[in-house]
Design a protein around this motif. Structure first.
Motif, short mmCIF file in Angstrom:
data_model
loop_
_atom_site.label_atom_id
_atom_site.label_comp_id
_atom_site.label_asym_id
_atom_site.label_seq_id
_atom_site.Cartn_x
_atom_site.Cartn_y
_atom_site.Cartn_z
N LEU A 1 0.83 -1.22 0.00
CA LEU A 1 0.00 0.00 0.00
C LEU A 1 0.86 1.25 0.00
N ILE A 2 1.96 1.23 0.75
CA ILE A 2 2.85 2.38 0.79
C ILE A 2 3.47 2.61 -0.59
N LYS A 3 3.87 1.53 -1.26
CA LYS A 3 4.45 1.67 -2.59
C LYS A 3 3.44 2.24 -3.57
N ARG A 4 2.20 1.75 -3.51
CA ARG A 4 1.16 2.29 -4.41
C ARG A 4 0.90 3.76 -4.11
N GLY A 5 0.92 4.13 -2.83
CA GLY A 5 0.77 5.55 -2.48
C GLY A 5 1.89 6.38 -3.06
N GLY A 6 3.11 5.83 -3.03
CA GLY A 6 4.25 6.52 -3.64
C GLY A 6 4.08 6.65 -5.14
N ASP A 7 3.54 5.62 -5.78
CA ASP A 7 3.29 5.68 -7.23
C ASP A 7 2.30 6.78 -7.56
N VAL A 8 1.25 6.90 -6.74
CA VAL A 8 0.25 7.95 -6.96
C VAL A 8 0.90 9.33 -6.84
N LEU A 9 1.73 9.51 -5.82
CA LEU A 9 2.42 10.80 -5.66
C LEU A 9 3.36 11.07 -6.83
N GLU B 1 7.76 12.99 -13.08
CA GLU B 1 9.08 12.40 -12.88
C GLU B 1 10.06 13.08 -13.83
N PRO B 2 11.24 13.45 -13.34
CA PRO B 2 12.24 14.01 -14.25
C PRO B 2 12.80 12.93 -15.18
N ALA B 3 13.38 13.37 -16.27
CA ALA B 3 14.01 12.42 -17.20
C ALA B 3 15.20 11.77 -16.51
N ARG B 4 15.47 10.54 -16.92
CA ARG B 4 16.68 9.85 -16.46
C ARG B 4 17.20 9.07 -17.67
N PRO B 5 18.42 8.58 -17.62
CA PRO B 5 18.99 7.93 -18.81
C PRO B 5 18.07 6.84 -19.37
N GLY B 6 17.69 7.02 -20.62
CA GLY B 6 16.85 6.05 -21.30
C GLY B 6 15.36 6.19 -21.06
N VAL B 7 14.95 7.12 -20.20
CA VAL B 7 13.53 7.28 -19.87
C VAL B 7 13.18 8.76 -19.96
N PRO B 8 12.20 9.13 -20.79
CA PRO B 8 11.84 10.55 -20.89
C PRO B 8 11.12 11.03 -19.63
N ALA B 9 11.13 12.32 -19.43
CA ALA B 9 10.42 12.91 -18.29
C ALA B 9 8.93 12.67 -18.44
N ARG B 10 8.24 12.57 -17.31
CA ARG B 10 6.78 12.47 -17.30
C ARG B 10 6.24 13.67 -16.54
N PRO B 11 5.49 14.52 -17.21
CA PRO B 11 4.93 15.67 -16.49
C PRO B 11 3.90 15.22 -15.47
N GLY B 12 3.73 16.01 -14.44
CA GLY B 12 2.75 15.71 -13.41
C GLY B 12 1.34 16.04 -13.86
N VAL B 13 0.40 15.73 -13.01
CA VAL B 13 -1.02 15.92 -13.34
C VAL B 13 -1.33 17.39 -13.62
#
Length: 95
Positions: free
Chosen positions: A29-37, A43-55
């Motif tokens: 449940l804590i992990k899923r709560g972290g995923d929601v946040l 999420e900022p970009a990191r090597p090989g993964v583009p940034a994901r803008p927030g809601v």
């Protein structure tokens, strides 16, 4: 006495197993709560993964499409289609 010791040991093991199950569930449940946040904040970009803008950034981009700006928004496209249909109706139906 050995029988009581075995029963006590079984009870203790059952309590530990039950506690472990509760802890595992709580961690999930804590992990899923972290995923929601993370989804909310982005999420900022990191090597090989583009940034994901927030809601909120995504909502702002959607709202921007609902306002005319002279040609490049969804609202402009709808207005252009509406005007074209109105012209077509006037031309072909004698209004």
């Amino acid at each position: 006495m050995t029988g009581i010791l075995v029963v006590d040991l079984c009870i203790a093991l059952a309590a530990i197993a039950g506690g472990a199950a509760v802890v595992t569930k709580a961690l999930g449940l804590i992990k899923r709560g972290g995923d929601v946040l993370d989804d909310w904040q982005g999420e900022p970009a990191r090597p090989g993964v583009p940034a994901r803008p927030g809601v909120m950034a995504r909502l702002e981009a959607i709202e921007a499409q609902l306002k005319p700006n002279g040609g490049s928004t969804l609202r402009d496209a709808v207005n252009e289609i509406r005007a074209g249909q109105a012209d077509h109706l006037r031309t072909h139906h004698g209004d």
